[in-house]
Scaffold this active site. Structure first.
Site, mmCIF file in Angstrom:
data_model
loop_
_atom_site.group_PDB
_atom_site.id
_atom_site.type_symbol
_atom_site.label_atom_id
_atom_site.label_comp_id
_atom_site.label_asym_id
_atom_site.label_seq_id
_atom_site.Cartn_x
_atom_site.Cartn_y
_atom_site.Cartn_z
ATOM 1 N N LYS A 111 0.834 -1.211 0.000
ATOM 2 C CA LYS A 111 0.000 0.000 0.000
ATOM 3 C C LYS A 111 0.865 1.256 0.000
ATOM 4 O O LYS A 111 1.761 1.388 0.833
ATOM 5 C CB LYS A 111 -0.898 -0.005 1.239
ATOM 6 C CG LYS A 111 -1.830 -1.219 1.299
ATOM 7 C CD LYS A 111 -2.572 -1.297 2.616
ATOM 8 C CE LYS A 111 -1.630 -1.579 3.758
ATOM 9 N NZ LYS A 111 -2.320 -1.802 5.043
ATOM 10 N N THR A 152 -7.087 9.526 9.479
ATOM 11 C CA THR A 152 -6.668 8.317 8.748
ATOM 12 C C THR A 152 -6.328 7.164 9.696
ATOM 13 O O THR A 152 -5.836 6.131 9.248
ATOM 14 C CB THR A 152 -5.427 8.618 7.885
ATOM 15 O OG1 THR A 152 -4.412 9.150 8.740
ATOM 16 C CG2 THR A 152 -5.743 9.584 6.768
ATOM 17 N N GLY A 197 -6.449 3.909 11.479
ATOM 18 C CA GLY A 197 -7.206 2.659 11.276
ATOM 19 C C GLY A 197 -7.439 2.295 9.821
ATOM 20 O O GLY A 197 -8.153 1.332 9.527
ATOM 21 N N THR A 198 -6.819 3.041 8.888
ATOM 22 C CA THR A 198 -7.062 2.723 7.462
ATOM 23 C C THR A 198 -6.526 1.335 7.084
ATOM 24 O O THR A 198 -7.164 0.608 6.324
ATOM 25 C CB THR A 198 -6.432 3.771 6.512
ATOM 26 O OG1 THR A 198 -5.149 4.082 7.010
ATOM 27 C CG2 THR A 198 -7.248 5.019 6.411
ATOM 28 N N GLY A 199 -5.353 0.964 7.632
ATOM 29 C CA GLY A 199 -4.762 -0.340 7.291
ATOM 30 C C GLY A 199 -5.644 -1.485 7.776
ATOM 31 O O GLY A 199 -5.930 -2.433 7.033
ATOM 32 N N CYS A 200 -6.084 -1.386 9.045
ATOM 33 C CA CYS A 200 -6.947 -2.441 9.613
ATOM 34 C C CYS A 200 -8.231 -2.527 8.800
ATOM 35 O O CYS A 200 -8.728 -3.612 8.492
ATOM 36 C CB CYS A 200 -7.342 -2.109 11.055
ATOM 37 S SG CYS A 200 -5.954 -1.677 12.108
#
Ligand SMILES: Cc1ncc(COP(=O)(O)OP(=O)(O)O)c(N)n1
Ligand SMILES: Cc1ncsc1CCOP(=O)(O)O
Ligand SMILES: [Mg+2]
Length: 539
Positions: free
Chosen positions: A219, A252, A254-257
């Site tokens: 990402k 932003t 928590g975007t990965g989770c």
């Protein structure tokens, strides 16, 4: 015309479908495996994701983000908590690990009792926890494993023991269907290599792929100096750059989770991996966009609203059954003028087409008042639902929302597919008319599910519609990453020749006049279906 049972569709499902993942414990029968005329009882699947991750007291990331993302995308989410963090918008103030044997107990409780489709992992802070998870997955296999290699929080705080790196790579990645590092995590996993360009991200994806996962998504959201958020998807053969808009916001956290659990939710619903990743990326982008001005907490990084769509009534997640490209096989498109000419109501025409073996229906009613259209659409939704046949609405997103249709078909001068996806949400089917490779590429980028390509032959049903011929159709199919349905002047005389082209992503034909400008709609549909089936058998 005989009333013998209709032939099942012979074309196999796409090879990359979720059904090819490791050891499925449950298989869902395809609605097309049984004759379309039988009104089968509809099963009520509840796709299930288990998240194995840490709790975020601030509620923006970790378990809390995973549960909200799955809920927003229509999947059930159970949770095994590996650690409890004291955390807010300023950063991580403390981490309390859950004892390893208690993590084993939680895993056993969920996996031994509930039919989990997909496991998604987040914070796995010790070597022992990774080992326990791998043992549990060997004992209780699931359809797919999504690994988000959480090592450092977005605020820069460490969330895993450095010694876990090796057993992450050696044990967990080998079992994973997809691993989703950001550039910092990818760099860490590869011993500190620096990643500055998309080309570096490709190299990193190829190196991580060698650790054993089936797919890698690197990402690029953290890459500076770009108006785009570019992620690199790699399946061991091809690199695909997934481009999204970079949303300027502090929210932003928590975007990965969220991205990883959204992928898991889509896989649990039956999507292919690439489709799941695209839906997840669109979902995160939309959630960030809708939340960009929200304020929670005083620190530098805030959470975003996963359930933003609840603010858009009458948003409805829909049937929750993923689009099956095979349903494009015999696509019946209605026409109010033709129905009137033969004294057929829309409902009767749709019923007859389904009885005759239509595999998908579109209501294309250009001359009907909105109120009348909505009433007919509601009746058709019920007819189609009871036969397991998807129902799409031509052009009118408002009607589709109001009757809870399965989707919408739009053309190049209608509302863009991207906007339609935003309005309908991820669970609905979107088709786009395309005459050129560039339009097909745009449809894919916009989150469409299929394209309609034509007119293949001259037609009088649609005015001023240029004819593409077989060459034009082939050019668009070749360029399209989406399944294609051919349209325009197709009838019992030429339908076989379209299917005999043998183009892999050309899944069927869409027909108006050859079905509806006829007295006996059911008989015409049966005849066309048998022609298509014979043609398919001969390629
Ligand atoms: C399956 C399918 N393919 C193409 C079309 C045409 O859509 P569009 O270009 O928007 O034209 P209208 O149907 O709105 O006149 C379609 N309807 N269905
Ligand atoms: C809606 C549409 N879009 C491209 S051609 C066409 C008309 C198809 O109608 P028919 O099957 O009667 O040729
Ligand atoms: Mg249109």
């Amino acid at each position: 015309m005989s009333s013998a049972p209709l032939q099942p569709i012979l074309r196999p499902h796409p090879p990359s479908s979720i059904s090819s993942f490791s050891s499925p414990r449950r298989t869902r029968p395809s609605p097309l495996a049984r004759p379309c005329r039988l009104a089968a009882a509809r099963e009520m699947p509840w796709p299930h994701v288990l998240t194995v991750a840490g709790s975020d007291s601030g509620g923006g990331a970790g378990i809390q983000a995973d549960v909200k993302a799955c809920a927003a995308l229509g999947a059930y989410c159970s949770s095994v908590i590996t650690a409890v963090t004291a955390q807010n918008t300023a950063g991580v103030q403390g981490v309390h690990l859950v004892p390893e044997e208690f993590i084993r107990k939680q895993l056993n409780s969920v996996l031994s009792d509930m039919s989990v489709d997909v496991v998604k992992t987040g914070m796995l802070p010790s070597v022992g926890i990774v080992q326990i998870l791998c043992e549990s997955l060997r004992k209780f296999p699931v359809k797919a494993l999504v690994v988000d290699p959480v090592m450092v929080s977005t605020s820069g705080d460490s969330l895993s023991d450095p010694s876990t790196l090796k057993n992450y790579r050696d044990e967990l990645f080998a079992m994973a269907d997809i691993v989703t590092p950001n550039v910092k995590e990818a760099s860490k996993l590869l011993g500190g290599v620096s990643l500055h360009t998309v080309s570096d991200m490709r190299d990193a994806a190829a190196s991580i792929y060698k650790f054993g996962p089936r797919y890698v998504l690197v990402k690029g959201g953290d890459m500076p100096d770009s108006s785009e958020a570019i992620d690199v998807f790699y399946d061991g053969k091809e690199f695909i750059e997934l481009r999204g808009h970079r949303i300027k916001t502090r929210n932003t956290h928590g975007t990965g989770c969220t991205l990883a659990s959204s992928i898991a939710a889509e896989l649990a619903k039956g999507s292919t991996m690439l489709h799941a990743v695209r839906v997840a990326k669109n979902f995160v982008e939309s959630a960030l966009d809708h939340s960009k001005d929200l304020t929670i907490g005083n620190g530098p990084q805030g959470p975003f609203d996963h359930l933003f769509r609840l603010k858009f009534p009458p948003y409805n997640i829909g049937s929750q059954q993923r689009f099956n490209p095979d349903s494009l096989f015999l696509y019946a498109v209605t026409d109010s003028r033709m129905n009137k000419k033969w004294g057929h109501s829309i409902e009767d025409a749709v019923k007859a087409a389904i009885e005759g073996g239509a595999t998908i229906v579109q209501l294309r009613e250009k001359d009907v008042e909105s109120r009348e259209f909505l009433e007919a659409a509601k009746a058709c939704v019920e007819i189609c639902k009871s036969s397991g046949v998807p129902l799409l609405i031509n052009d009118r997103v408002d009607i589709a929302l109001a009757c809870n249709a399965d989707g919408v078909h739009v053309g190049q001068s209608d509302i863009s597919a991207r906007k339609v996806r935003e309005l309908l949400g991820p669970g609905k089917i979107i088709g786009v008319s395309c005459k050129t490779p560039a339009q097909a590429e745009q449809a894919w980028n916009d989150g469409a599910d299929y394209i309609g390509c034509g007119g293949v032959f001259p037609t009088t049903t649609k005015a001023n519609n240029p004819t593409l011929g077989f060459e034009g159709l082939k050019t668009v199919c070749l360029a399209s990453k989406l399944p294609v349905v051919a349209i325009g002047g197709i009838n019992a005389t030429n339908a076989g020749s379209v299917m005999e082209l043998g183009i892999p992503n050309l899944k069927g034909v869409a027909v108006v006049s050859a079905l509806f400008d006829r007295e006996h709609v059911m008989a015409e549909t049966m005849n066309l279906r048998s022609i298509l089936t014979n043609a398919l058998c001969s390629v």
